[in-house]
Write a protein that holds these residues in place. Structure first.
Motif: not given
Length: 357
Positions: A113-116, A119, A142, A147-148, A188
């Motif tokens: 994911s874009y969040e990961d 990070r 978040m 972001w997922q 985020l």
């Protein structure tokens, strides 16, 4: 509304923050919140030995009514004048600018994911990076479906601040660094749809018919548009890895604006399959697509009885703007920036809008 000035001291991996002064006698304040870039601020204040000692580079400027945005003083300008008086101009950007002090090093290949992905990049370059750490820095909250979404990409040597906001603009999200006690938290998030094209949230409409749109200008330019990317990666000649990318349905004929993306320096690592490598190239292609250029500038009522800024709507939200006199309507347009100004004439709001697909 008061300004709070804090000292910021780095103690290896930690920071110490202490309140130095409270100020409510400034001549003017500009507070510029941006969604796809780091915001900034400016304080114009009478110069005195006390004020010069308070407003020092590296200190934090906060507003008593804003718990999300904190500026760090980067520039000072002192001007003395026997007739007009002595004034100090204090400028800087919000705390996300600290990420500009780091680059992505070494190369990072990320899948998830874009969040990961964010990070991972921040962990390796600012959080768990030894002497490269930004003291007191960590991930915060978040929110937002964007972001997922998942992707595979390879990044190296980019400035982290520029890379992060370019990524935000690609997926429609944003990032902000706030002060949380003696810690810096990177959040985020994404905007909320409050336009006429949805019914889940109360509608926000700026219109001359409602007397909350004080001025309006609009311009559009298709010349810069790029909506179909040919992406070529590593290899030579006919052996070069290649793919294409577009958003949604492939454009055709006069609706097709092509761009070439050279990614020969994006290496295919041993543990990366051909299919995964092509996904990395597609991610690069997405970053090079350009929407038609639009310019929409407005002034909106700061004290509207209908909608209150930072209560009913926020930077990043999607709203509706219409100029009924000329029959122009932007049914779903994103508020990507807001300059809030305080001076002897009172408070004013100057928004920046961006059309979306």
């Amino acid at each position: 509304m008061q300004l709070e000035i804090y000292s910021l001291t780095a103690l290896k991996d930690q920071i110490s923050v202490s309140l130095e002064a409270i100020c409510d006698s400034y001549s003017s304040l500009l507070w510029d919140i941006e969604f796809y870039q780091c915001g900034c601020f400016e304080v114009y204040i009478a110069a005195s030995p006390q004020n010069v000692s308070i407003f020092q580079r590296g200190r934090i400027v906060a507003r008593s009514d804003d718990a999300q945005h904190f500026g760090i003083i980067e520039s000072l300008q002192l001007e003395t004048d026997a007739e007009k008086g002595d004034y100090l101009t204090v400028t800087g950007r919000f705390l996300a600018c600290l990420l500009e002090r780091r680059i992505i090093y070494p190369t990072i290949t990320a899948n998830g994911s874009y969040e990961d992905i964010v990070r991972k990049v921040l962990s390796r370059n600012a959080i768990s990076a030894g002497i490269r750490n930004l003291p007191g820095f960590s991930m915060g909250t978040m929110s937002g479906n964007c972001w997922q979404k998942t992707a595979r990409m390879q990044v190296s040597y980019d400035n982290i601040l520029e890379w992060l906001y370019n990524l935000c603009e690609t997926i429609g999200g944003s990032a902000n660094v706030r002060l949380d006690g003696n810690a810096l938290k990177c959040d985020l998030f994404s905007g909320t749809d409050r336009s006429l094209l949805q019914d889940d949230n109360p509608h926000i409409v700026f219109s001359d018919a409602y007397n909350n749109l004080l001025s309006f200008s609009y311009a559009a330019d298709d010349a810069v548009q790029k909506n179909f990317a040919y992406v070529l990666g590593c290899g030579e000649g006919s052996a070069r890895k290649r793919t294409t990318f577009c958003s949604g349905t492939e454009p055709t004929y006069l609706d097709r604006y092509e761009v070439y993306v050279d990614e020969r320096n994006t290496a295919q690592e041993e543990d990366v399959t051909d299919a995964e490598y092509l996904e990395i190239l597609k991610s690069s292609g997405a970053e090079h697509l350009v929407q038609p250029k639009t310019a929409s500038e407005s002034a909106i009522a700061a004290f509207s009885t209908q909608y209150q800024y930072n209560k009913d709507y926020f930077v990043g939200d999607y709203v509706t703007v219409e100029q009924k006199r000329f029959g122009l309507i932007q049914p779903r347009i994103q508020l990507i920036g807001m300059v809030e100004s305080f001076d002897q004439n009172g408070r004013s709001l100057t928004p920046t809008f961006k059309e979306t697909e």
